[in-house]
Design an enzyme around this catalytic site. Structure first.
Site, PDB file in Angstrom:
ATOM      1  CG  ASP A  19      17.336 -87.319 104.650  1.00 15.91           C
ATOM      2  OD1 ASP A  19      18.334 -86.586 104.609  1.00 15.91           O
ATOM      3  OD2 ASP A  19      16.925 -87.868 105.688  1.00 15.91           O
ATOM      4  CG  ASP A 122      21.585 -84.573 104.749  1.00 23.28           C
ATOM      5  OD1 ASP A 122      21.033 -83.564 105.228  1.00 23.28           O
ATOM      6  OD2 ASP A 122      21.453 -85.709 105.226  1.00 23.28           O
ATOM      7  CD  GLU A 123      16.663 -82.215 105.389  1.00 20.24           C
ATOM      8  OE1 GLU A 123      15.552 -82.762 105.340  1.00 20.24           O
ATOM      9  OE2 GLU A 123      17.164 -81.798 106.436  1.00 20.24           O
TER      10      GLU A 123
HETATM   11 MG   LIG Z   1      20.178 -87.262 105.897  1.00 20.48          MG
END
Ligand SMILES: [Mg+2]
Length: 430
Positions: A19, A122-123
């Protein structure tokens, strides 16, 4: 009744959740430093992304860790944030840059892991099960984390465990630039003391209901009997909370259909469907199909911009209609409604296939014109749903959205069979 037991095998999976720390804020900071190495690093001062920088309207979409410490929250109005922190540095969202960094981030992950499932911009989840990494996962996590930091300039957290839920929970522990494990034998110590609202998938409303009953921590939920949670939250959310609080999740890390052009499912019907039994026989089939398509879209973080319904008639011809949606979706309810509309167009009325004497043998429902999550501009609606940063896939909050309810219904079915009769809670492989 099918009985599902959690086996030792499931505790031998090796799953990472990676993350990006304060993604939008970090990416804006990195870009700024690239353009001007003398500029202040936004990550080190109270700063936030969002709103209109000039008029100071709108809402915060991301904030730095120092801003977080001052109580600045995601999705709160910029005006309110500025009241808390008048010196807050605001920067505009820059989705073009975010997509570029997201792409570079995923590229590095794919270099390291055999199976990568991007869960949001974003992960991502990585599956190292059965690889050499599984014997020393922390070493690999450090290599991934450091490579991203050193080559791209932003930091990530890596969570390591035996399933996606626990890996996701682990990556949310202390930030930034950290690796955490959350193995089943660490759940009691590391996860149970956390407030119930921190449990992934436990929305605000669910948390509030549980707190009303004195269930304030994840551990308290974990030891509450399933029936009690169900009586408080209803079948689906109750079962979801029970499982999750106990660290149970068997969702696969799946990049299958990553490059698919469409998601569809069809079903041959054992009786011929005509005008008379369309409602009783046809519609339940459409319902099931819509749910399975929605589930797969959601699992892969994909949205369909066009819904298609098809039929095969008793002359073995296949016919289909499609409709473009205003906003792409993975909502089972919307997919179902749209598919029903399309089928009625095809089948009913004076021009319909039923009037022409055809009977239906097969029904199909599909989504095309796909929109991958990371390319989907964040809408206010997403933010209001609390999905601003992590537009994650299949474990969304149980108190929000038809799609989620649908998923939970399915989970409930699984759990019913799992906990039915003498089912073993956390079984051993015989
Ligand atoms: Mg994040």
């Amino acid at each position: 009744m099918r009985k599902v037991c959690y086996t030792d095998e499931m505790n031998e999976r090796c799953i990472f959740h990676v993350d990006v720390n304060s993604a939008f804020l970090s990416w804006s900071a990195v870009k700024r430093l690239k353009e001007d190495p003398e500029a202040v690093d936004l990550r080190k001062i109270p700063s936030a992304v969002g709103g209109d920088v000039e008029t100071r309207h709108g809402i915060i979409t991301a904030r730095s860790i120092p801003a977080k410490k001052l109580g600045i929250k995601t999705a709160e109005p910029v005006v309110k944030a500025l009241q808390k922190c008048p010196d807050l540095v605001l920067v505009k969202s820059d989705f073009k840059t975010y997509r570029e960094y997201s792409h570079e981030f995923i590229k590095i992950l794919r270099k390291h892991a055999p199976v990568v499932q991007q869960a949001s911009i974003d992960e991502a989840y990585l599956d190292f099960t059965g690889t050499k990494v599984a014997s020393d996962p922390c070493k690999e996590a450090a290599a991934i984390k450091d490579e991203i930091r050193d080559s791209l300039g932003f930091t990530v957290n890596v969570g390591i465990s035996v399933n996606k839920l626990l890996a996701k929970m682990a990556s949310d522990f202390e930030k930034p630039d950290k690796i955490h494990t959350l193995y089943p034998d660490e759940i009691k110590e590391k996860m149970w003391p956390l407030p119930i609202g921190d449990l992934y998938g436990c929305g605000k409303r669910t948390a509030a209901k549980l707190e009303n009953y004195g269930i304030r921590t994840i551990g308290e939920a974990a030891v509450t009997p399933l029936e009690v949670l169900i009586s408080i939250l209803g079948d689906n959310a109750g079962a979801y909370i029970y499982e999750s609080a106990n660290g149970i999740s068997d969702s696969p890390v799946s990049e299958e259909e990553r490059d698919a052009k469409s998601y569809s499912n069809e079903s041959t019907i054992s009786v011929d469907v005509d005008e008379k039994n369309f409602e009783t026989v046809g519609l339940p089939v459409v319902h099931e199909l819509a749910e399975s398509v929605a589930r797969r879209l959601a699992r892969d973080g994909v949205f369909a911009g066009t819904i298609e319904a098809s039929v095969k008639t008793d002359d073995f011809r296949r016919r289909s209609h499609q409709r473009k949606l205003i906003n792409s979706t993975n909502d089972a309810n919307l997919i179902e409604k749209t598919a029903i509309g399309l089928l009625e167009e095809m089948l009913k009325g004076d021009e319909g296939l039923f009037s022409k004497g055809f009977k239906v043998r097969l029904i199909g429902v599909g989504g095309t014109n796909l929109d991958r999550q990371e390319y989907r501009q964040m809408t206010l609606f997403d933010l209001m749903k609390g999905n601003s940063i992590s537009l994650s896939d299949e474990m969304k909050k149980p108190d929000e959205g038809e799609e989620r309810r649908a998923k939970l219904r399915k989970m409930m079915n699984d759990i019913n069979s799992r906990y039915g009769e003498d089912a073993v809670f956390k079984g051993r492989k015989k």
